[in-house]
Motif scaffolding. Structure first.
Motif, PDB file in Angstrom:
ATOM      1  N   GLY A   1       0.800  -1.216   0.000  1.00 46.85           N
ATOM      2  CA  GLY A   1       0.000   0.000   0.000  1.00 46.85           C
ATOM      3  C   GLY A   1       0.835   1.270   0.000  1.00 46.85           C
ATOM      4  N   PHE A   2       0.238   2.324  -0.554  1.00 46.73           N
ATOM      5  CA  PHE A   2       0.936   3.611  -0.654  1.00 46.73           C
ATOM      6  C   PHE A   2       1.324   4.162   0.723  1.00 46.73           C
ATOM      7  N   LEU A   3       0.387   4.224   1.653  1.00 46.75           N
ATOM      8  CA  LEU A   3       0.667   4.812   2.966  1.00 46.75           C
ATOM      9  C   LEU A   3       1.643   3.975   3.799  1.00 46.75           C
ATOM     10  N   PRO A   4       1.515   2.622   3.819  1.00 46.79           N
ATOM     11  CA  PRO A   4       2.523   1.824   4.531  1.00 46.79           C
ATOM     12  C   PRO A   4       3.925   1.984   3.944  1.00 46.79           C
ATOM     13  N   LEU A   5       4.034   2.030   2.613  1.00 45.91           N
ATOM     14  CA  LEU A   5       5.338   2.235   1.970  1.00 45.91           C
ATOM     15  C   LEU A   5       5.883   3.626   2.296  1.00 45.91           C
ATOM     16  N   THR A   6       4.965   4.594   2.334  1.00 45.45           N
ATOM     17  CA  THR A   6       5.364   5.968   2.688  1.00 45.45           C
ATOM     18  C   THR A   6       5.939   6.004   4.100  1.00 45.45           C
ATOM     19  N   LYS A   7       5.249   5.367   5.019  1.00 38.79           N
ATOM     20  CA  LYS A   7       5.702   5.352   6.416  1.00 38.79           C
ATOM     21  C   LYS A   7       7.084   4.718   6.533  1.00 38.79           C
ATOM     22  N   LYS A   8       7.303   3.623   5.810  1.00 40.26           N
ATOM     23  CA  LYS A   8       8.613   2.946   5.846  1.00 40.26           C
ATOM     24  C   LYS A   8       9.724   3.857   5.335  1.00 40.26           C
ATOM     25  N   LEU A   9       9.448   4.550   4.225  1.00 37.33           N
ATOM     26  CA  LEU A   9      10.476   5.425   3.646  1.00 37.33           C
ATOM     27  C   LEU A   9      10.741   6.624   4.557  1.00 37.33           C
ATOM     28  N   LEU A  10       9.698   7.186   5.145  1.00 40.12           N
ATOM     29  CA  LEU A  10       9.888   8.314   6.060  1.00 40.12           C
ATOM     30  C   LEU A  10      10.743   7.899   7.257  1.00 40.12           C
ATOM     31  N   ASN A  11      10.514   6.704   7.774  1.00 38.79           N
ATOM     32  CA  ASN A  11      11.327   6.193   8.882  1.00 38.79           C
ATOM     33  C   ASN A  11      12.766   5.947   8.446  1.00 38.79           C
TER      34      ASN A  11
ATOM     35  N   THR B   1       7.375  14.910   9.033  1.00 39.66           N
ATOM     36  CA  THR B   1       6.554  14.770   7.827  1.00 39.66           C
ATOM     37  C   THR B   1       5.393  13.818   8.080  1.00 39.66           C
ATOM     38  N   ASN B   2       4.227  14.196   7.578  1.00 37.94           N
ATOM     39  CA  ASN B   2       3.049  13.316   7.618  1.00 37.94           C
ATOM     40  C   ASN B   2       2.347  13.413   6.267  1.00 37.94           C
ATOM     41  N   ILE B   3       2.191  12.285   5.605  1.00 36.18           N
ATOM     42  CA  ILE B   3       1.616  12.262   4.253  1.00 36.18           C
ATOM     43  C   ILE B   3       0.264  11.568   4.284  1.00 36.18           C
ATOM     44  N   THR B   4      -0.739  12.215   3.715  1.00 34.73           N
ATOM     45  CA  THR B   4      -2.097  11.647   3.683  1.00 34.73           C
ATOM     46  C   THR B   4      -2.596  11.369   2.274  1.00 34.73           C
ATOM     47  N   ASN B   5      -1.903  11.903   1.259  1.00 34.81           N
ATOM     48  CA  ASN B   5      -2.334  11.671  -0.128  1.00 34.81           C
ATOM     49  C   ASN B   5      -1.122  11.696  -1.056  1.00 34.81           C
ATOM     50  N   SER B   6      -1.336  11.316  -2.299  1.00 30.93           N
ATOM     51  CA  SER B   6      -0.221  11.086  -3.233  1.00 30.93           C
ATOM     52  C   SER B   6       0.112  12.271  -4.125  1.00 30.93           C
ATOM     53  N   TYR B   7      -0.707  13.309  -4.129  1.00 32.53           N
ATOM     54  CA  TYR B   7      -0.481  14.367  -5.126  1.00 32.53           C
ATOM     55  C   TYR B   7      -0.445  15.786  -4.564  1.00 32.53           C
ATOM     56  N   GLY B   8      -0.632  15.945  -3.247  1.00 26.79           N
ATOM     57  CA  GLY B   8      -0.496  17.273  -2.653  1.00 26.79           C
ATOM     58  C   GLY B   8      -1.800  17.983  -2.414  1.00 26.79           C
ATOM     59  N   LEU B   9      -2.838  17.216  -2.169  1.00 31.33           N
ATOM     60  CA  LEU B   9      -4.128  17.803  -1.835  1.00 31.33           C
ATOM     61  C   LEU B   9      -3.959  18.694  -0.601  1.00 31.33           C
ATOM     62  N   ALA B  10      -4.631  19.835  -0.617  1.00 29.06           N
ATOM     63  CA  ALA B  10      -4.462  20.821   0.456  1.00 29.06           C
ATOM     64  C   ALA B  10      -5.189  20.386   1.726  1.00 29.06           C
TER      65      ALA B  10
END
Length: 379
Positions: free
Chosen positions: A161-171, A178-187
Motif C-alpha cells: 500500500g501507498f501509505l505503509p510504503l510511505t511510512k517505511k520510507l519516512l522512517n 513529515t506526515n503524508i495523507t495523499n499522493s499528489y499534494g491535496l491541500a
C-alpha cells in the motif's frame, strides 16, 4: 693526600651536575601553530544579512545545501511544517519506481479521474491503457494529479500500500517532521513536511538514475485518446524550458503550489568547480506569494551559496596546509629530540671516559710520591 682526593671528588660531582643541567632544558612546542579557525557562523550571518537586504520576507521558507561539504549553507524556517503541495509527487514517484515495474501497462478506471476542481490533469480517460513509466512522466513533468492518483491506486493494489510504503520510507530517511495523507499534494492540514525533511527525500531520490533522468525532461508528449487531442506538455519547472528563467546549470526537481503552502520549488545544480563526485547544490524554497519569486529567491540562494562554497574551499585548503605544517613540525621536533638524546648520551660517555682517564692520570702522578714516602718510612 686526603685533601687532594676531596678536591678531586668535588670537581667530578660539579662537572657531572653542570653537564646534566646543560642538557636538561626542554624543547619548545613546535606544534603550537596559531589558531586560524574558520568562523563559519559569522560568514553565514554576513551572507544572510546580504540576503535580507534583498527584502526576503521572514515568513518565506528556504534552504540551500552543499553535497560536497554535506552542509546546509543558508536557511530560514527550515523546520517549519508546511503542506508540500505537488512536491508530494516526488515521494509518490520514488515509491512507484522502487516498487513497480515501470514497463507494466495498466487500464485507467473511473476512480483515477476524480479530482477536486481546477486540479491539473492529463486528463486520463477511463479505459485508456498506459504504462507506469508514462504515469511517472505525466506526474513529474506537467504535474498531473490524476496520474499521481493512479500511481497511488496501483501501489495499493500491487504492494502493501501507498501509505505503509510511505511510512517505511519516512522512517528510513528519518523524516520525523513529515506526515503524508495523499499522493499528489491535496491541500489537507494534516498533510505536511519541512524543508529539512524535503532535503533528505531529495538527496535520496537523486541517487536513483531513473528518477534523476525523469525530473530533467523539459517536455512530454501525451498521445490522443478518445476525446483528448495530442498534447506537448512542458515541465512546470521554468528552469528547464524556454522562459525568462531558463538556466542550463539548474535542473529538476519539482514545483508545487496550493493555497496552504504558496509557491514551492525544489531544484539542484552540479557545481562544476567541485573536485568531488558528490557536487550537487540543492535549493528548496516555499511559502512564496508568486511564481516568479520562487525563481528569483532560488537564484539568490545559488549566488550566495557559491560565494560561501568558494570561501569554504579556501578554508579547507588552509586547514589542509596547517595540518601538513603541523605534521612537518612534529616530525622535526621528534627528530630533534632524538638527536639531543643521542648527543647527551655521547656527552655523558665522554665525561665518563674523561673521568676514568683523569683518575688513572692522578694515580700515575701520585704513585711515585707514595712510593718515595714509603721508602723514607722504612728507613
Amino acid at each position: 693526600m686526603k685533601k687532594i682526593q676531596k678536591i678531586f671528588i668535588f670537581f667530578i660531582i660539579f662537572f657531572l651536575l653542570f653537564s646534566n643541567l646543560a642538557f636538561a632544558k626542554t624543547l619548545k612546542d613546535c606544534t603550537n601553530i596559531p589558531s586560524a579557525e574558520y568562523n563559519e557562523m559569522l560568514l553565514k550571518n554576513n551572507v544572510k544579512n546580504n540576503f535580507k537586504n534583498q527584502e526576503i520576507n521572514q515568513k518565506y521558507i528556504f534552504l540551500n545545501y552543499s553535497e560536497e561539504f554535506d552542509k546546509v549553507l543558508i536557511s530560514q524556517n527550515e523546520n517549519t511544517k508546511i503542506n508540500p503541495a505537488s512536491v508530494t509527487k516526488v515521494l509518490t514517484s520514488i515509491l512507484a519506481i522502487e516498487n513497480l515495474d515501470i514497463n507494466e501497462k495498466i487500464k485507467i478506471i473511473n476512480k483515477d479521474t476524480v479530482l477536486p476542481q481546477n486540479y491539473v490533469s492529463v486528463p486520463l480517460i477511463v479505459g485508456e491503457t498506459v504504462s507506469i513509466d508514462q504515469l511517472l512522466h505525466y506526474t513529474m513533468i506537467p504535474s498531473c494529479n490524476d496520474a499521481a492518483k493512479t500511481l497511488e491506486r496501483i501501489l495499493n493494489e500491487k504492494t502493501e500500500g501507498f501509505l505503509p510504503l510511505t511510512k517505511k520510507l519516512l522512517n528510513k530517511l528519518d523524516m520525523k517532521d513529515t506526515n503524508i495523507t495523499n499522493s499528489y499534494g491535496l491541500a489537507e492540514k494534516n498533510h505536511y513536511t519541512t524543508a529539512n525533511d524535503l532535503l533528505k527525500l531529495t538527496k535520496y531520490c537523486l541517487k536513483n538514475p531513473i528518477f534523476k533522468d525523469l525530473v530533467n525532461n523539459s517536455y512530454i508528449n501525451i498521445p490522443s485518446y478518445g476525446g483528448r487531442a495530442f498534447q506537448k506538455r512542458q515541465n512546470t519547472n521554468l528552469y528547464l524550458i524556454d522562459s525568462n528563467f531558463k538556466r542550463k546549470d539548474i535542473l529538476g526537481v519539482k514545483t508545487g503550489y496550493n493555497e496552504l503552502s504558496g509557491y514551492f520549488l525544489v531544484s539542484y545544480k552540479n557545481d562544476e568547480l567541485s573536485k568531488s563526485k558528490n557536487n550537487k547544490i540543492i535549493t528548496i524554497v516555499g511559502n512564496l506569494p508568486s511564481e516568479n519569486l520562487r525563481y528569483s529567491v532560488s537564484n539568490s540562494l545559488y549566488s550566495n551559496s557559491s560565494f560561501l562554497i568558494n570561501l569554504k574551499r579556501v578554508d579547507e585548503k588552509r586547514k589542509k596546509l596547517e595540518k601538513e605544517e603541523k605534521e612537518r613540525l612534529e616530525k622535526e621536533r621528534i627528530e630533534k629530540e632524538k638527536q639531543l638524546k643521542k648527543e647527551k648520551i655521547i656527552k655523558l660517555l665522554k665525561i665518563f671516559i674523561f673521568t676514568i682517564l683523569f683518575l688513572i692520570f692522578i694515580k700515575i702522578i701520585f704513585k711515585p710520591y707514595k712510593n718515595s714516602n714509603m721508602k723514607k718510612h722504612k728507613k
